[in-house]
Design a protein around this motif. Structure first.
Motif, PDB file in Angstrom:
ATOM      1  N   LEU A  97       0.828  -1.211   0.000  1.00 40.97           N
ATOM      2  CA  LEU A  97       0.000   0.000   0.000  1.00 40.97           C
ATOM      3  C   LEU A  97       0.865   1.264   0.000  1.00 40.97           C
ATOM      4  O   LEU A  97       0.598   2.208  -0.744  1.00 40.97           O
ATOM      5  CB  LEU A  97      -0.929  -0.002   1.215  1.00 40.97           C
ATOM      6  CG  LEU A  97      -2.078  -1.013   1.184  1.00 40.97           C
ATOM      7  CD1 LEU A  97      -2.864  -0.983   2.492  1.00 40.97           C
ATOM      8  CD2 LEU A  97      -3.015  -0.725   0.003  1.00 40.97           C
ATOM      9  N   VAL A  98       1.900   1.269   0.834  1.00 42.08           N
ATOM     10  CA  VAL A  98       2.771   2.448   0.903  1.00 42.08           C
ATOM     11  C   VAL A  98       3.512   2.637  -0.418  1.00 42.08           C
ATOM     12  O   VAL A  98       3.661   3.770  -0.901  1.00 42.08           O
ATOM     13  CB  VAL A  98       3.768   2.316   2.081  1.00 42.08           C
ATOM     14  CG1 VAL A  98       4.809   3.430   2.034  1.00 42.08           C
ATOM     15  CG2 VAL A  98       3.033   2.373   3.415  1.00 42.08           C
ATOM     16  N   LEU A  99       3.973   1.539  -1.030  1.00 34.86           N
ATOM     17  CA  LEU A  99       4.647   1.661  -2.326  1.00 34.86           C
ATOM     18  C   LEU A  99       3.679   2.141  -3.401  1.00 34.86           C
ATOM     19  O   LEU A  99       4.069   2.865  -4.326  1.00 34.86           O
ATOM     20  CB  LEU A  99       5.267   0.319  -2.721  1.00 34.86           C
ATOM     21  CG  LEU A  99       6.510  -0.088  -1.926  1.00 34.86           C
ATOM     22  CD1 LEU A  99       6.982  -1.483  -2.344  1.00 34.86           C
ATOM     23  CD2 LEU A  99       7.649   0.920  -2.107  1.00 34.86           C
ATOM     24  N   GLY A 100       2.402   1.735  -3.293  1.00 31.59           N
ATOM     25  CA  GLY A 100       1.397   2.248  -4.222  1.00 31.59           C
ATOM     26  C   GLY A 100       1.212   3.745  -4.088  1.00 31.59           C
ATOM     27  O   GLY A 100       1.131   4.484  -5.092  1.00 31.59           O
ATOM     28  N   VAL A 101       1.180   4.233  -2.853  1.00 34.27           N
ATOM     29  CA  VAL A 101       1.087   5.676  -2.612  1.00 34.27           C
ATOM     30  C   VAL A 101       2.345   6.374  -3.143  1.00 34.27           C
ATOM     31  O   VAL A 101       2.273   7.465  -3.719  1.00 34.27           O
ATOM     32  CB  VAL A 101       0.905   5.963  -1.105  1.00 34.27           C
ATOM     33  CG1 VAL A 101       0.945   7.470  -0.831  1.00 34.27           C
ATOM     34  CG2 VAL A 101      -0.412   5.376  -0.606  1.00 34.27           C
ATOM     35  N   PHE A 102       3.496   5.725  -2.966  1.00 31.53           N
ATOM     36  CA  PHE A 102       4.758   6.272  -3.482  1.00 31.53           C
ATOM     37  C   PHE A 102       4.692   6.464  -4.993  1.00 31.53           C
ATOM     38  O   PHE A 102       5.080   7.517  -5.519  1.00 31.53           O
ATOM     39  CB  PHE A 102       5.907   5.336  -3.101  1.00 31.53           C
ATOM     40  CG  PHE A 102       7.208   5.618  -3.799  1.00 31.53           C
ATOM     41  CD1 PHE A 102       7.959   6.738  -3.470  1.00 31.53           C
ATOM     42  CD2 PHE A 102       7.683   4.772  -4.798  1.00 31.53           C
ATOM     43  CE1 PHE A 102       9.161   7.012  -4.120  1.00 31.53           C
ATOM     44  CE2 PHE A 102       8.873   5.028  -5.443  1.00 31.53           C
ATOM     45  CZ  PHE A 102       9.614   6.152  -5.103  1.00 31.53           C
ATOM     46  N   VAL A 103       4.188   5.459  -5.707  1.00 25.29           N
ATOM     47  CA  VAL A 103       4.078   5.554  -7.170  1.00 25.29           C
ATOM     48  C   VAL A 103       3.158   6.705  -7.568  1.00 25.29           C
ATOM     49  O   VAL A 103       3.484   7.514  -8.461  1.00 25.29           O
ATOM     50  CB  VAL A 103       3.564   4.221  -7.752  1.00 25.29           C
ATOM     51  CG1 VAL A 103       3.224   4.378  -9.236  1.00 25.29           C
ATOM     52  CG2 VAL A 103       4.599   3.120  -7.572  1.00 25.29           C
ATOM     53  N   LEU A 104       1.994   6.812  -6.917  1.00 22.82           N
ATOM     54  CA  LEU A 104       1.057   7.889  -7.227  1.00 22.82           C
ATOM     55  C   LEU A 104       1.684   9.260  -6.961  1.00 22.82           C
ATOM     56  O   LEU A 104       1.513  10.204  -7.740  1.00 22.82           O
ATOM     57  CB  LEU A 104      -0.223   7.730  -6.399  1.00 22.82           C
ATOM     58  CG  LEU A 104      -1.087   6.506  -6.727  1.00 22.82           C
ATOM     59  CD1 LEU A 104      -2.245   6.395  -5.749  1.00 22.82           C
ATOM     60  CD2 LEU A 104      -1.608   6.595  -8.165  1.00 22.82           C
ATOM     61  N   TRP A 105       2.416   9.380  -5.865  1.00 22.29           N
ATOM     62  CA  TRP A 105       3.069  10.644  -5.530  1.00 22.29           C
ATOM     63  C   TRP A 105       4.139  11.003  -6.562  1.00 22.29           C
ATOM     64  O   TRP A 105       4.234  12.151  -6.993  1.00 22.29           O
ATOM     65  CB  TRP A 105       3.677  10.536  -4.131  1.00 22.29           C
ATOM     66  CG  TRP A 105       4.525  11.710  -3.734  1.00 22.29           C
ATOM     67  CD1 TRP A 105       5.886  11.763  -3.636  1.00 22.29           C
ATOM     68  CD2 TRP A 105       4.071  13.028  -3.397  1.00 22.29           C
ATOM     69  NE1 TRP A 105       6.316  13.009  -3.263  1.00 22.29           N
ATOM     70  CE2 TRP A 105       5.219  13.812  -3.109  1.00 22.29           C
ATOM     71  CE3 TRP A 105       2.805  13.618  -3.310  1.00 22.29           C
ATOM     72  CZ2 TRP A 105       5.129  15.147  -2.733  1.00 22.29           C
ATOM     73  CZ3 TRP A 105       2.723  14.957  -2.943  1.00 22.29           C
ATOM     74  CH2 TRP A 105       3.877  15.703  -2.653  1.00 22.29           C
ATOM     75  N   GLU A 106       4.933   9.994  -6.957  1.00 27.01           N
ATOM     76  CA  GLU A 106       6.001  10.245  -7.929  1.00 27.01           C
ATOM     77  C   GLU A 106       5.446  10.666  -9.290  1.00 27.01           C
ATOM     78  O   GLU A 106       6.080  11.414 -10.028  1.00 27.01           O
ATOM     79  CB  GLU A 106       6.874   9.004  -8.090  1.00 27.01           C
ATOM     80  CG  GLU A 106       7.620   8.578  -6.828  1.00 27.01           C
ATOM     81  CD  GLU A 106       8.585   9.636  -6.339  1.00 27.01           C
ATOM     82  OE1 GLU A 106       9.651   9.802  -6.956  1.00 27.01           O
ATOM     83  OE2 GLU A 106       8.273  10.314  -5.339  1.00 27.01           O
ATOM     84  N   LEU A 107       4.250  10.188  -9.636  1.00 27.47           N
ATOM     85  CA  LEU A 107       3.632  10.560 -10.905  1.00 27.47           C
ATOM     86  C   LEU A 107       3.084  11.987 -10.883  1.00 27.47           C
ATOM     87  O   LEU A 107       2.913  12.606 -11.942  1.00 27.47           O
ATOM     88  CB  LEU A 107       2.500   9.578 -11.238  1.00 27.47           C
ATOM     89  CG  LEU A 107       2.923   8.169 -11.669  1.00 27.47           C
ATOM     90  CD1 LEU A 107       1.718   7.238 -11.722  1.00 27.47           C
ATOM     91  CD2 LEU A 107       3.632   8.210 -13.027  1.00 27.47           C
ATOM     92  N   ARG A 108       2.820  12.527  -9.698  1.00 26.71           N
ATOM     93  CA  ARG A 108       2.173  13.826  -9.584  1.00 26.71           C
ATOM     94  C   ARG A 108       3.147  14.994  -9.471  1.00 26.71           C
ATOM     95  O   ARG A 108       2.851  16.095  -9.936  1.00 26.71           O
ATOM     96  CB  ARG A 108       1.243  13.856  -8.355  1.00 26.71           C
ATOM     97  CG  ARG A 108       0.009  12.980  -8.500  1.00 26.71           C
ATOM     98  CD  ARG A 108      -0.885  13.144  -7.281  1.00 26.71           C
ATOM     99  NE  ARG A 108      -1.262  14.549  -7.069  1.00 26.71           N
ATOM    100  CZ  ARG A 108      -1.936  14.977  -6.005  1.00 26.71           C
ATOM    101  NH1 ARG A 108      -2.281  14.132  -5.051  1.00 26.71           N
ATOM    102  NH2 ARG A 108      -2.251  16.256  -5.898  1.00 26.71           N
ATOM    103  N   ILE A 109       4.302  14.779  -8.848  1.00 27.49           N
ATOM    104  CA  ILE A 109       5.177  15.918  -8.552  1.00 27.49           C
ATOM    105  C   ILE A 109       6.102  16.229  -9.729  1.00 27.49           C
ATOM    106  O   ILE A 109       6.432  15.345 -10.524  1.00 27.49           O
ATOM    107  CB  ILE A 109       6.000  15.671  -7.270  1.00 27.49           C
ATOM    108  CG1 ILE A 109       6.910  14.439  -7.424  1.00 27.49           C
ATOM    109  CG2 ILE A 109       5.083  15.493  -6.070  1.00 27.49           C
ATOM    110  CD1 ILE A 109       7.866  14.262  -6.260  1.00 27.49           C
TER     111      ILE A 109
END
Length: 500
Positions: free
Chosen positions: A247-259
């Motif tokens: 779950l945390v790695l999934g949030v990491f991927v979403l964050w990396e795609l946004r910034i």
């Protein structure tokens, strides 16, 4: 249509002292890898002198690998932003300080904390050493240089138990950490004098949240893989860590795609060359770590060797890797065949070596010896080609992140190999004999007759054979997949250049 920057990174200029620098950073890399395995031989001494429990011992071993694997991406990103030379020196300083504290620890808690500190230094060293190699060698020499760098991985893994056993035969348990100090000191001075500073000229803003998410996510996943065989794959402890990590790695991927300035550019995963190398890197690490995990049990429990004797008998694997990379055979093969064919050849040889050990090494070391040599050849060919494929798919200014990805994949593959092949072994063993004991030595000790002990030994040997064959099949299929993806990427590059 032109090739992207990620696909055609600019070649760095040759550094006049590049081979001497390579020797220095390989020395730094060696101490990091030694400490992945050196502590295993000191377990009886630690249990006796520090009154360490089984849980304490597990944390002494795992604190190092957990912190190191969790921080690899962050360490690589920091090296790109703040300077690879600075981070290399910081890693050596932290690693040396942690080793000094560990050597004179008076309690289990102190040793665990020291090992965690060493893990921070180890993460910095693992990423910056490979990033510096990419920085100072151009395309014509990089495969050979990475081959020599990769050789240290195998040498460190094999030499750890041997060196630890030698030190414990002559000195107290803390001496296994003191041997790091002169190496760290020499490395620090040499890096300060020889290694050129390099960093990402764009100076992207630090991605602090991404660093936190990647560290927590990777550490949780690796913890689940490490703990699975001990606590059970369906236990709340293991499942909780695995789910939290994913779950945390999934949030990491979403964050990396946004910034706008991500720590890890997710667009790398659209690069077919990168994807092929990623798939192969995981499977090579899977086969190597899983097979060595099985081999140590095979040598001790089936063939009856003592731990130090067993370690010596795995040495032909490391010797073959060292010999082929030092003589440049792997680099010459890569130049002749290209990356996809070299990776396929190497992973096929690794799979064949595992199969030879499974089929002919059951009760005869000669059969195992042949398999070890073939495995060593496969690793010598596949690992440098794989690392080069990953690093060449990423811009040179992001070399630290590329090295972090490479190291993270290796850690993930190592844990997965031990977990999966260990599970196959245990499942096969349990299906052949009805025993309540959780390990082979315990099952033998609980046997009530010589005949029962023989049946248990035969079942364990059968379990080893099955798990080794499963590992061989997985590695071979991984080689086919990686080679196919890389070949496809090369064709796409050729079409793109032709139409430009």
């Amino acid at each position: 249509m032109t090739a992207t920057t990620a696909e055609t990174p600019a070649a760095p200029p040759r550094h006049p002292q590049r081979w001497l620098i390579l020797g220095v950073i390989c020395l730094a890399q060696l101490v990091v890898l030694l400490d992945n395995t050196v502590l295993s031989v000191a377990i009886p001494s630690l249990t006796r002198e520090l009154d360490a429990s089984t849980s304490d011992i597990q944390w002494m071993i795992n604190a190092y690998s957990l912190v190191q694997s969790g921080l690899l991406l962050t360490a690589g990103s920091s090296a790109d932003r703040y300077g690879r030379k600075k981070m290399l020196m910081a890693g050596l300083a932290l690693f040396g300080a942690g080793s000094l504290v560990a050597a004179f620890a008076q309690s289990s808690a102190q040793l665990i904390a020291a090992r965690a500190g060493m893990g921070i230094g180890g993460a910095l060293l693992m990423t910056t050493t490979l990033a510096v190699v990419v920085q100072i060698f151009d395309d014509t020499e990089r495969v050979k240089a990475i081959g020599l760098w990769s050789t240290i991985n195998s040498l460190g893994f094999a030499a750890g138990p041997l060196l630890g056993g030698f030190m414990l035969n002559h000195f107290w348990w803390g001496s296994i950490f003191l041997i790091n100090l002169p190496v760290a000191l020499i490395g620090f001075v040499a890096v300060a004098k020889l290694v050129p500073e390099s960093k990402n000229p764009r100076g992207d803003r630090p991605d602090l949240l991404g660093a936190l998410l990647s560290t927590i996510g990777m550490a949780s996943v690796v913890y689940a893989i490490i703990s699975g065989p001990e606590h059970g794959w369906t236990s709340a402890q293991v499942l909780g860590a695995a789910v939290a990590g994913v779950l945390v790695l999934g949030v990491f991927v979403l964050w990396e795609l946004r910034i706008p300035h991500p720590m890890l550019d997710m667009h790398f995963f659209r690069n077919q060359r990168f994807i092929g190398a990623v798939a192969g890197a995981i499977l090579v690490a899977f086969g190597l770590a899983g097979s060595l995990f099985l081999l140590t049990q095979h040598l001790q429990f089936v063939l009856g060797y003592e731990p130090l004797e067993a370690g010596l008998r795995t040495a032909p694997l490391a010797v073959t890797i060292v010999a082929l990379n030092l003589t440049g055979v792997g680099a010459k093969l890569h130049a002749k065949l290209g990356t996809p064919a070299t990776i396929l050849s190497g992973m096929s040889a690794l799979a064949a070596g595992l199969a030879v050990i499974a089929l002919f090494g059951g009760d005869d070391y000669n059969g195992m010896l042949a398999g070890l040599v073939v495995m060593g050849a496969g690793i010598a060919f596949a690992m440098p080609a794989m690392a080069n494929a990953i690093m060449s798919a990423i811009p040179v200014e992001k070399a630290g992140v590329g090295a972090g990805v490479n190291g993270t994949l290796a850690e993930f593959g190592n844990g997965l190999g031990v977990a999966v092949l260990g599970a196959v072994l245990n499942s096969r063993f349990a299906s052949l004999v009805a025993v309540s004991a959780v390990s082979f030595p315990a099952a033998v000790a609980a046997a009530k007759s010589p005949g029962e002990r023989e049946r248990i030994a035969d079942a364990f040997a059968s379990g080893l054979e099955t798990s080794q064959l499963v590992g061989a099949a997985a590695v071979f299929l991984g080689g086919v997949l990686a080679a196919a993806l890389l070949r496809r990427a090369e064709r796409a590059d050729s079409v793109g250049k032709a139409s430009a």
